[in-house]
Motif scaffolding. Structure first.
Motif, PDB file in Angstrom:
ATOM      1  N   GLU A   1       0.829  -1.204   0.000  1.00  0.00           N
ATOM      2  CA  GLU A   1       0.000   0.000   0.000  1.00  0.00           C
ATOM      3  C   GLU A   1       0.862   1.252   0.000  1.00  0.00           C
ATOM      4  O   GLU A   1       1.986   1.254   0.511  1.00  0.00           O
ATOM      5  N   SER A   2       0.309   2.306  -0.544  1.00  0.00           N
ATOM      6  CA  SER A   2       0.969   3.604  -0.482  1.00  0.00           C
ATOM      7  C   SER A   2       0.883   4.141   0.937  1.00  0.00           C
ATOM      8  O   SER A   2       0.113   3.640   1.762  1.00  0.00           O
ATOM      9  N   VAL A   3       1.666   5.154   1.191  1.00  0.00           N
ATOM     10  CA  VAL A   3       1.642   5.768   2.514  1.00  0.00           C
ATOM     11  C   VAL A   3       0.341   6.521   2.693  1.00  0.00           C
ATOM     12  O   VAL A   3      -0.103   7.248   1.804  1.00  0.00           O
ATOM     13  N   GLY A   4      -0.288   6.350   3.862  1.00  0.00           N
ATOM     14  CA  GLY A   4      -1.508   7.084   4.169  1.00  0.00           C
ATOM     15  C   GLY A   4      -1.175   8.503   4.585  1.00  0.00           C
ATOM     16  O   GLY A   4      -0.340   9.157   3.988  1.00  0.00           O
TER      17      GLY A   4
ATOM     18  N   THR B   1      -1.746   0.643   5.864  1.00  0.00           N
ATOM     19  CA  THR B   1      -1.282   2.018   5.897  1.00  0.00           C
ATOM     20  C   THR B   1      -2.261   2.829   6.738  1.00  0.00           C
ATOM     21  O   THR B   1      -3.476   2.652   6.647  1.00  0.00           O
TER      22      THR B   1
ATOM     23  N   LYS C   1       0.500  -4.897   4.208  1.00  0.00           N
ATOM     24  CA  LYS C   1       0.837  -4.651   5.620  1.00  0.00           C
ATOM     25  C   LYS C   1       0.010  -3.534   6.231  1.00  0.00           C
ATOM     26  O   LYS C   1       0.011  -3.367   7.457  1.00  0.00           O
TER      27      LYS C   1
ATOM     28  N   LEU D   1      -5.440   6.288  -1.795  1.00  0.00           N
ATOM     29  CA  LEU D   1      -4.538   5.182  -1.499  1.00  0.00           C
ATOM     30  C   LEU D   1      -4.349   4.337  -2.744  1.00  0.00           C
ATOM     31  O   LEU D   1      -5.260   4.221  -3.578  1.00  0.00           O
TER      32      LEU D   1
ATOM     33  N   TYR E   1      -6.032  -1.733   4.640  1.00  0.00           N
ATOM     34  CA  TYR E   1      -5.333  -2.891   4.089  1.00  0.00           C
ATOM     35  C   TYR E   1      -5.863  -3.233   2.698  1.00  0.00           C
ATOM     36  O   TYR E   1      -7.072  -3.245   2.475  1.00  0.00           O
TER      37      TYR E   1
ATOM     38  N   CYS F   1      -2.422   0.488  -4.144  1.00  0.00           N
ATOM     39  CA  CYS F   1      -1.880  -0.803  -3.737  1.00  0.00           C
ATOM     40  C   CYS F   1      -1.247  -1.440  -4.971  1.00  0.00           C
ATOM     41  O   CYS F   1      -1.928  -1.628  -5.985  1.00  0.00           O
TER      42      CYS F   1
ATOM     43  N   VAL G   1      -6.281   1.826  10.047  1.00  0.00           N
ATOM     44  CA  VAL G   1      -5.260   1.262   9.175  1.00  0.00           C
ATOM     45  C   VAL G   1      -5.991   0.602   8.014  1.00  0.00           C
ATOM     46  O   VAL G   1      -6.894  -0.226   8.228  1.00  0.00           O
TER      47      VAL G   1
END
Length: 115
Positions: free
Chosen positions: A6-9, A109, A107, A20, A94, A22, A92
């Motif tokens: 995933e990209s950074v939130g 974000t 994992k 976001l 996913y 992925c 978070v």
């Protein structure tokens, strides 16, 4: 082996927007349903949105009209555009790939929405 990243939130004010993404690696993607889940502090993980390989989508009621899931099969990417964010969207997030054998997860974000 499938990997989902995933990209950074980030932190956003209520009413704001965040996108976001992925990225999937591995030999499978275009025929697989993809999903975004989220888990808020102290709560169970919940399904937010799904998109089939053909592009059919479904959403959790509370995000309908605000979130949009999409995918680019040529790039093996899935996206979640989130608009009009609310503090309750803090979680978070996913990315998940459904397969016949098993499901694969990123994992996660963190998305934080301030009031």
């Amino acid at each position: 082996q499938v990997q989902l990243v995933e990209s950074v939130g980030g932190l956003v004010q209520a009413g704001g927007s965040l996108s976001l993404s992925c990225a999937a690696s591995g030999s499978i993607f275009s025929s697989n349903t993809m999903a975004w889940h989220r888990q808020a502090p102290g709560k169970q993980r919940e399904l937010v949105a799904t998109i089939t390989g053909a592009g059919s989508t479904n959403y959790k009621d509370s995000v309908k009209g605000r979130f949009t899931i999409s995918r680019d099969n040529t790039k093996k990417m899935v996206y979640l555009q989130m608009n009009n964010l609310k503090p309750d969207d803090t979680a978070v997030y996913y990315c998940k790939m459904f397969t016949l054998g098993m499901d694969y997860w990123g994992k996660g974000t963190l998305v934080t929405v301030s009031s």
